[in-house]
Design an enzyme around this catalytic site. Sequence first.
Site, PDB file in Angstrom:
ATOM      1  N   GLU A   1      -8.898   2.587 -29.205  1.00 33.69           N
ATOM      2  CA  GLU A   1      -8.525   1.612 -28.180  1.00 33.69           C
ATOM      3  C   GLU A   1      -9.491   0.415 -28.176  1.00 33.69           C
ATOM      4  O   GLU A   1      -9.066  -0.728 -28.015  1.00 33.69           O
ATOM      5  CB  GLU A   1      -8.511   2.307 -26.805  1.00 33.69           C
ATOM      6  CG  GLU A   1      -8.236   1.401 -25.622  1.00 33.69           C
ATOM      7  CD  GLU A   1      -6.888   0.686 -25.665  1.00 33.69           C
ATOM      8  OE1 GLU A   1      -6.053   0.998 -26.522  1.00 33.69           O
ATOM      9  OE2 GLU A   1      -6.695  -0.230 -24.854  1.00 33.69           O
TER      10      GLU A   1
ATOM     11  N   GLU B   1      -6.378  -7.437 -30.572  1.00 36.82           N
ATOM     12  CA  GLU B   1      -5.325  -8.127 -29.814  1.00 36.82           C
ATOM     13  C   GLU B   1      -5.771  -9.472 -29.279  1.00 36.82           C
ATOM     14  O   GLU B   1      -5.051 -10.449 -29.410  1.00 36.82           O
ATOM     15  CB  GLU B   1      -4.937  -7.282 -28.585  1.00 36.82           C
ATOM     16  CG  GLU B   1      -3.971  -6.194 -28.838  1.00 36.82           C
ATOM     17  CD  GLU B   1      -3.526  -5.577 -27.516  1.00 36.82           C
ATOM     18  OE1 GLU B   1      -4.361  -4.962 -26.835  1.00 36.82           O
ATOM     19  OE2 GLU B   1      -2.347  -5.721 -27.171  1.00 36.82           O
TER      20      GLU B   1
ATOM     21  N   HIS C   1     -15.953  10.180 -45.251  1.00 32.02           N
ATOM     22  CA  HIS C   1     -14.826  10.431 -46.161  1.00 32.02           C
ATOM     23  C   HIS C   1     -14.157   9.131 -46.618  1.00 32.02           C
ATOM     24  O   HIS C   1     -13.054   9.162 -47.144  1.00 32.02           O
ATOM     25  CB  HIS C   1     -13.802  11.355 -45.487  1.00 32.02           C
ATOM     26  CG  HIS C   1     -14.362  12.692 -45.128  1.00 32.02           C
ATOM     27  ND1 HIS C   1     -14.716  13.619 -46.085  1.00 32.02           N
ATOM     28  CD2 HIS C   1     -14.691  13.252 -43.937  1.00 32.02           C
ATOM     29  CE1 HIS C   1     -15.214  14.693 -45.495  1.00 32.02           C
ATOM     30  NE2 HIS C   1     -15.216  14.481 -44.186  1.00 32.02           N
TER      31      HIS C   1
ATOM     32  N   GLY D   1       0.838  -1.201   0.000  1.00 35.19           N
ATOM     33  CA  GLY D   1       0.000   0.000   0.000  1.00 35.19           C
ATOM     34  C   GLY D   1       0.865   1.240   0.000  1.00 35.19           C
ATOM     35  O   GLY D   1       2.053   1.180  -0.331  1.00 35.19           O
TER      36      GLY D   1
ATOM     37  N   LYS E   1       4.157  -8.911 -23.680  1.00 35.96           N
ATOM     38  CA  LYS E   1       3.740  -7.845 -22.764  1.00 35.96           C
ATOM     39  C   LYS E   1       4.633  -6.623 -22.912  1.00 35.96           C
ATOM     40  O   LYS E   1       4.175  -5.497 -22.878  1.00 35.96           O
ATOM     41  CB  LYS E   1       3.779  -8.368 -21.321  1.00 35.96           C
ATOM     42  CG  LYS E   1       3.314  -7.364 -20.291  1.00 35.96           C
ATOM     43  CD  LYS E   1       1.832  -7.042 -20.457  1.00 35.96           C
ATOM     44  CE  LYS E   1       1.344  -5.942 -19.544  1.00 35.96           C
ATOM     45  NZ  LYS E   1       0.102  -5.329 -20.057  1.00 35.96           N
TER      46      LYS E   1
HETATM   47  O1  M6R Z   1       4.659  -1.024 -21.781  1.00 33.79           O
HETATM   48  P1  M6R Z   1       4.124  -0.004 -22.757  1.00 33.79           P
HETATM   49  O2  M6R Z   1       2.972   0.739 -22.217  1.00 33.79           O
HETATM   50  O3  M6R Z   1       5.191   0.911 -23.263  1.00 33.79           O
HETATM   51  O4  M6R Z   1       3.623  -0.842 -23.989  1.00 33.79           O
HETATM   52  C1  M6R Z   1       3.168  -0.202 -25.142  1.00 33.79           C
HETATM   53  C2  M6R Z   1       2.409  -1.148 -26.039  1.00 33.79           C
HETATM   54  O5  M6R Z   1       3.244  -2.188 -26.460  1.00 33.79           O
HETATM   55  C3  M6R Z   1       1.199  -1.731 -25.302  1.00 33.79           C
HETATM   56  O6  M6R Z   1       0.330  -0.726 -24.886  1.00 33.79           O
HETATM   57  C4  M6R Z   1       0.433  -2.710 -26.211  1.00 33.79           C
HETATM   58  O7  M6R Z   1      -0.177  -2.021 -27.242  1.00 33.79           O
HETATM   59  C5  M6R Z   1      -0.550  -3.488 -25.349  1.00 33.79           C
HETATM   60  N1  M6R Z   1      -0.459  -4.865 -25.621  1.00 33.79           N
HETATM   61  C6  M6R Z   1      -1.933  -3.020 -25.510  1.00 33.79           C
HETATM   62  O8  M6R Z   1      -2.888  -3.814 -24.924  1.00 33.79           O
END
Ligand code: M6R
Length: 613
Positions: free
Chosen positions: A485, A492, A508, A101, A608
Amino acid sequence: MCGIIGYVGNNNSVPYIIDGLKRLEYRGYDSAGISILQGHELVTVRAVGKVAELEKATLLANPKGNTGIGHTRWATHGKPSEENSHPHTDCTGDIVVVHNGIIENYLTLRDKLESRGHRFKSETDTEVIAHLIEENLLHVRAENDQDRLLKAVQKTNKEIAGAYAYGVLWARTPGLLIGVKNQSPMVVGLGKDENFLASDVPAFLKHTNKVLFLEDGEIALLHVDGVTVLDKDGKEKEVKPVKISWDQQTAEKGGFAHFMLKEIYDQPQAIEDTLRTARADFGKILGLDTTGIRELRNIHIIACGTAYHAGLVGKYYIEQLAGIPVSVDLASEYKYRAIPPLPHTLAVAISQSGETADTIGAIKKAKELGFRTLAICNVLGSTLTRTCDGTFFTHCGPEISVASTKAFTSQITSVYALALFLGKANGNLSQAAFDKAYKGLLALSKAMSEAVKLEYEVRHLTRKIYKADRFIFLGRNVNFPIALEGALKLKEVSYRSAEGFAAGEIKHGPISIIDKGTPVFMIMPHDSLFEKMLSACQECRARGAFVVVITTKNGVKQAKDVADKVITVPQTDDLLQPIIDVVPLQFLAYWIAKRLGCDIDQPRNLAKSVTVE
Ligand code: M6R
């Protein structure tokens, strides 16, 4: 978000604690530590890195004892280092504390304690707890050491502010482990001749499934033969254990099927944790005085993927609240385009991991151009935070799912805090406007708690549409990035084709891909652009689209006339609305992927943290 495990029993506590820490690594993994009560002596071992490093160091030190505590850290105050790893001790070394925390008033307390002669060894907020207990032990009276420690802990709790859960051992009370809970998680596991204290059930599930979920303000006293729980008024409470039926894997995800779903549900808490530092002095963070802040003429936001979308929302915030022009670049583009080296430019890199190669490369370029650099980042000690002049931490806890959810909403919240600071500092915002905006910010977590209740409705909707070939997302102004997003999240995790557009743009070109039955998601809270969004709905519907409107209460009636489905999200200030509007889209991506049988937490071809260019 850190992981705590404590053990009191008849066996050597070390293997229980090391194993528990490994199972809590999803809560934090930058350093770890263990303290074992060996007779009347506390033996502490700490190591930077994952629990495996601590395990090696512990094997060498070979401590043995029936009572012990351990901690795996996700740094919030002080970089990941051995000195900053938990457990932390008082001046005598006889008291050890592990904590999860944030102690909000730690600087004030630290000054006070230092003036009374306490010597601090770390940069953490946690260490004040150990010294406060030491100090309070001098001032409380009791018949025995156990009661003295308890009273000192109770007195300490009255002095510290913030969210915390912590465990304490005192060399003078072997066989006793005290656990405290206030707004951070803490559970007790009841075994046979052994009891456990932990941040989360998986830490001890192998040994017992009988669990006490402590409430805020409660204190647990663990002995080998039983556990006493005191309520927030200090009164003994009847102990009612719950039997957990989860398997180990489910328990690690807090009972959710996937980390992605857990992290969507983490958002109310994540926002609250981000907001704890929302009144930060960005001038101090950046090393700029008032004049330096007032002189800022340009802001460049740099990021990738989801973080880039957070940056796009940030542009609206900074331009509206602080009146400073903002450009938002994909980091991979920024690095290779000609950037005029204009004076008084601030470059802001947004990144969850702080290890994204493109973002680090771009911010290095910004530095070469002479710009002041700020990281908005979730990982203390990451390369990005070490590269920038200053960092604002999003504090949303480790994000395990590859698809970013809670980091995104915390990033937007953080940029809002930056925009408010700049606006106030450069006079673009009056005190009244600042106060109003800040009040709205503080209400965000509550709205988020309401938003996550939409899962069932979205899940139901996905039954109808999950087989569609392509999905379209439309929004305007602050909700345009949310359209992007929504599409990215869906791509994804479900591998479906999805695209996001500014709603005004469809005529457009993009409207040509709308066909009979194409699901089109319109992100359109009832704001100044609502009417225009209604027209876009009509245009899509006329082409046979299956129109889903995401709106706020006041927009529902009109939306029903133009939509096949209306989802009502909680209302916030207009600028903050995207933070809430994205939630149904996160659930949408999750449930479509789930129905299609995709590997949700580790989607194909993705990682990740993208550490290569
Ligand atoms: O660790 P980061 O925020 O720099 O990563 C950037 C992107 O690779 C990240 O946001 C990616 O697009 C994610 N998988 C989105 O869900």
